[in-house]
Structure formats: structure tokens, C-alpha cells
Design a protein around this motif. Structure first.
Motif, mmCIF file in Angstrom:
data_model
loop_
_atom_site.group_PDB
_atom_site.id
_atom_site.type_symbol
_atom_site.label_atom_id
_atom_site.label_comp_id
_atom_site.label_asym_id
_atom_site.label_seq_id
_atom_site.Cartn_x
_atom_site.Cartn_y
_atom_site.Cartn_z
ATOM 1 N N LEU A 95 0.841 -0.824 -0.086
ATOM 2 C CA LEU A 95 -0.139 -0.081 0.098
ATOM 3 C C LEU A 95 0.890 1.622 -0.081
ATOM 4 N N LEU A 96 2.254 1.428 0.361
ATOM 5 C CA LEU A 96 2.500 2.227 0.981
ATOM 6 C C LEU A 96 3.506 2.686 -0.480
ATOM 7 N N GLY A 97 4.158 1.567 -0.819
ATOM 8 C CA GLY A 97 4.921 1.814 -2.440
ATOM 9 C C GLY A 97 5.902 2.248 -2.316
ATOM 10 N N ARG A 98 6.446 3.262 -2.973
ATOM 11 C CA ARG A 98 7.320 3.792 -2.787
ATOM 12 C C ARG A 98 8.212 5.153 -1.338
ATOM 13 N N PHE A 99 6.611 4.729 -0.992
ATOM 14 C CA PHE A 99 6.919 5.693 0.737
ATOM 15 C C PHE A 99 8.104 4.712 1.642
ATOM 16 N N ASN A 100 7.915 3.902 0.969
ATOM 17 C CA ASN A 100 8.690 2.748 2.472
ATOM 18 C C ASN A 100 9.911 2.716 1.791
ATOM 19 N N TRP A 101 10.832 3.411 1.000
ATOM 20 C CA TRP A 101 12.123 3.707 1.243
ATOM 21 C C TRP A 101 12.363 5.138 0.760
ATOM 22 N N TRP A 102 11.626 6.079 1.120
ATOM 23 C CA TRP A 102 11.668 7.372 1.686
ATOM 24 C C TRP A 102 12.588 7.906 2.317
ATOM 25 N N CYS A 103 13.327 8.301 3.500
ATOM 26 C CA CYS A 103 14.299 8.520 4.533
ATOM 27 C C CYS A 103 14.459 9.942 4.517
ATOM 28 N N PRO A 104 14.542 10.924 5.127
ATOM 29 C CA PRO A 104 14.414 12.252 5.319
ATOM 30 C C PRO A 104 16.635 12.572 5.215
ATOM 31 N N GLY A 105 16.362 13.472 4.306
ATOM 32 C CA GLY A 105 17.554 13.829 4.236
ATOM 33 C C GLY A 105 18.812 14.146 4.942
ATOM 34 N N TRP A 106 18.037 14.911 6.240
ATOM 35 C CA TRP A 106 19.489 15.358 6.911
ATOM 36 C C TRP A 106 19.669 13.908 7.744
ATOM 37 N N LEU A 107 18.889 12.147 7.779
ATOM 38 C CA LEU A 107 18.999 11.325 8.922
ATOM 39 C C LEU A 107 19.185 10.411 7.376
ATOM 40 N N ASP A 108 19.345 10.938 6.400
ATOM 41 C CA ASP A 108 20.376 9.718 4.977
ATOM 42 C C ASP A 108 21.809 9.845 5.233
ATOM 43 N N ARG A 109 21.977 11.422 5.093
ATOM 44 C CA ARG A 109 23.704 11.934 5.796
ATOM 45 C C ARG A 109 24.224 11.625 6.399
ATOM 46 N N ILE A 110 23.461 11.131 7.613
ATOM 47 C CA ILE A 110 24.270 10.899 8.687
ATOM 48 C C ILE A 110 24.095 9.757 9.146
ATOM 49 N N LEU A 111 23.372 8.319 8.324
ATOM 50 C CA LEU A 111 23.423 6.795 8.610
ATOM 51 C C LEU A 111 24.351 6.510 7.752
ATOM 52 N N PRO A 112 24.814 5.368 8.191
ATOM 53 C CA PRO A 112 26.602 4.960 7.069
ATOM 54 C C PRO A 112 25.257 4.128 6.117
ATOM 55 N N ASN A 113 26.117 3.847 5.057
ATOM 56 C CA ASN A 113 26.396 3.150 4.092
ATOM 57 C C ASN A 113 26.292 1.720 4.355
ATOM 58 N N LEU A 114 25.117 0.815 3.965
ATOM 59 C CA LEU A 114 25.231 -0.569 4.980
ATOM 60 C C LEU A 114 24.808 -1.002 4.224
ATOM 61 N N SER A 115 25.957 -2.670 3.646
ATOM 62 C CA SER A 115 25.411 -3.385 2.256
ATOM 63 C C SER A 115 25.210 -4.616 2.678
ATOM 64 N N ILE A 116 25.003 -6.068 2.433
ATOM 65 C CA ILE A 116 24.625 -6.782 3.345
ATOM 66 C C ILE A 116 26.026 -7.803 2.343
ATOM 67 N N GLU A 117 26.809 -8.405 3.208
ATOM 68 C CA GLU A 117 28.049 -8.974 3.238
ATOM 69 C C GLU A 117 29.230 -8.197 2.439
ATOM 70 N N GLY A 118 28.867 -6.764 3.385
ATOM 71 C CA GLY A 118 30.455 -5.732 2.807
ATOM 72 C C GLY A 118 30.462 -5.730 1.430
ATOM 73 N N ASN A 119 29.501 -5.797 0.543
ATOM 74 C CA ASN A 119 29.802 -5.677 -0.936
ATOM 75 C C ASN A 119 28.220 -4.644 -0.623
ATOM 76 N N GLU A 120 29.089 -3.800 -1.792
ATOM 77 C CA GLU A 120 28.125 -2.720 -2.300
ATOM 78 C C GLU A 120 26.546 -3.316 -3.246
ATOM 79 N N GLU A 121 26.218 -2.933 -2.967
ATOM 80 C CA GLU A 121 25.235 -3.459 -4.228
ATOM 81 C C GLU A 121 24.810 -3.448 -5.526
ATOM 82 N N GLU A 122 24.387 -3.766 -6.250
ATOM 83 C CA GLU A 122 24.139 -3.193 -7.419
ATOM 84 C C GLU A 122 22.888 -2.887 -7.080
ATOM 85 N N THR A 123 22.356 -2.149 -8.359
ATOM 86 C CA THR A 123 20.886 -2.391 -8.771
ATOM 87 C C THR A 123 20.688 -2.294 -10.384
#
Length: 138
Positions: A95-123
């Protein structure tokens, strides 16, 4: 106390489900498809683990201590792992669609870049996961 124990036990199922949904979303960018794919790949495992938990908690009823019996019954009849994690969360995500993946800009800047198994995931578009999550909203 029952709620705290049950919440702790079922939260790992939630992380397992949402990780699969996020990986699918990063792969093809379709929210509805990602929820279906994530639930499809983790649904049997989550349901099986919930059934095992119920079986273990039902076994607590045979213990002579009344407090252990109460915990056994209380935890066995709780359907949190299946109902909430298996139905309510995926339905809300669709129901929420793309809003599931929304993050406020200020929070996005301070959150660490985490990925599974330490590899940068590609889209499919070659964009890193953190760039999709923030999506430039702020």
C-alpha cells in the motif's frame, strides 16, 4: 514479559523478510514485485520457524511449574510471527509503495552506508542502495 520475549523472537523474522524485500527492490525497482518476491523467498522459512517455536512453547505446558506453563501457553497462542510479519507488514508495504524507501535528507546524510556481506549492492540502474533509499527527498 510475554510481549517482550515474543517481540524479540519474532523480530529476526522481520529483518529476514525486509532484507529479502529490499534486495528484490534494489534489483528491479518494483515495490509490489519486491514485496511478493521477498515474501515468496522467505515465507516458508518464517512459517516453519514460527511452527517450531509454537511446538517448543507447547512443550513448556508439561513442566510442573505454573509460571513456565503460563509462558508456554502465552507464547504458543501468540501469532505475531505469522500474522504481523507474514500478512500485515507485506500488505502495508504494498500500500505504501515507494514511500517504504523514503528517508529524510538529514537522516540519509548521517546514516552509514550498509550493505549485505560488505559488498556494494548493484541495482538494475547501477545506483548504490543508499542513493535509492534517500531518493533525494529532504
Amino acid at each position: 514479559m510475554l510481549f517482550a520475549v515474543l517481540f524479540g523472537l519474532s523480530m529476526d523474522y522481520e529483518v529476514f523478510l525486509l532484507t529479502a524485500v529490499r534486495q528484490a527492490y534494489l534489483k528491479h525497482g518494483d515495490n509490489r514485485g519486491a514485496v511478493a518476491e521477498g515474501l515468496g523467498t522467505t515465507g516458508r522459512v518464517i512459517t516453519s520457524a514460527a511452527l517450531i517455536m509454537v511446538a517448543v512453547f507447547v512443550a513448556f505446558i508439561a513442566y510442573p511449574d505454573p509460571m513456565v506453563k503460563i509462558f508456554g501457553v502465552g507464547l504458543a497462542v501468540a501469532v505475531d510471527a505469522t500474522v504481523i510479519r507474514g500478512f500485515a507488514v507485506p500488505a502495508t508495504m504494498v500500500l505504501l509503495g515507494r514511500f517504504n524507501w523514503w528517508c529524510p535528507g538529514w537522516l540519509d546524510r548521517i546514516l552509514p552506508n550498509l550493505s549485505i556481506e560488505g559488498n556494494e549492492e548493484e541495482t538494475s540502474t547501477g545506483v548504490a542502495p543508499r542513493k535509492l533509499v534517500g531518493a533525494g527527498h529532504g
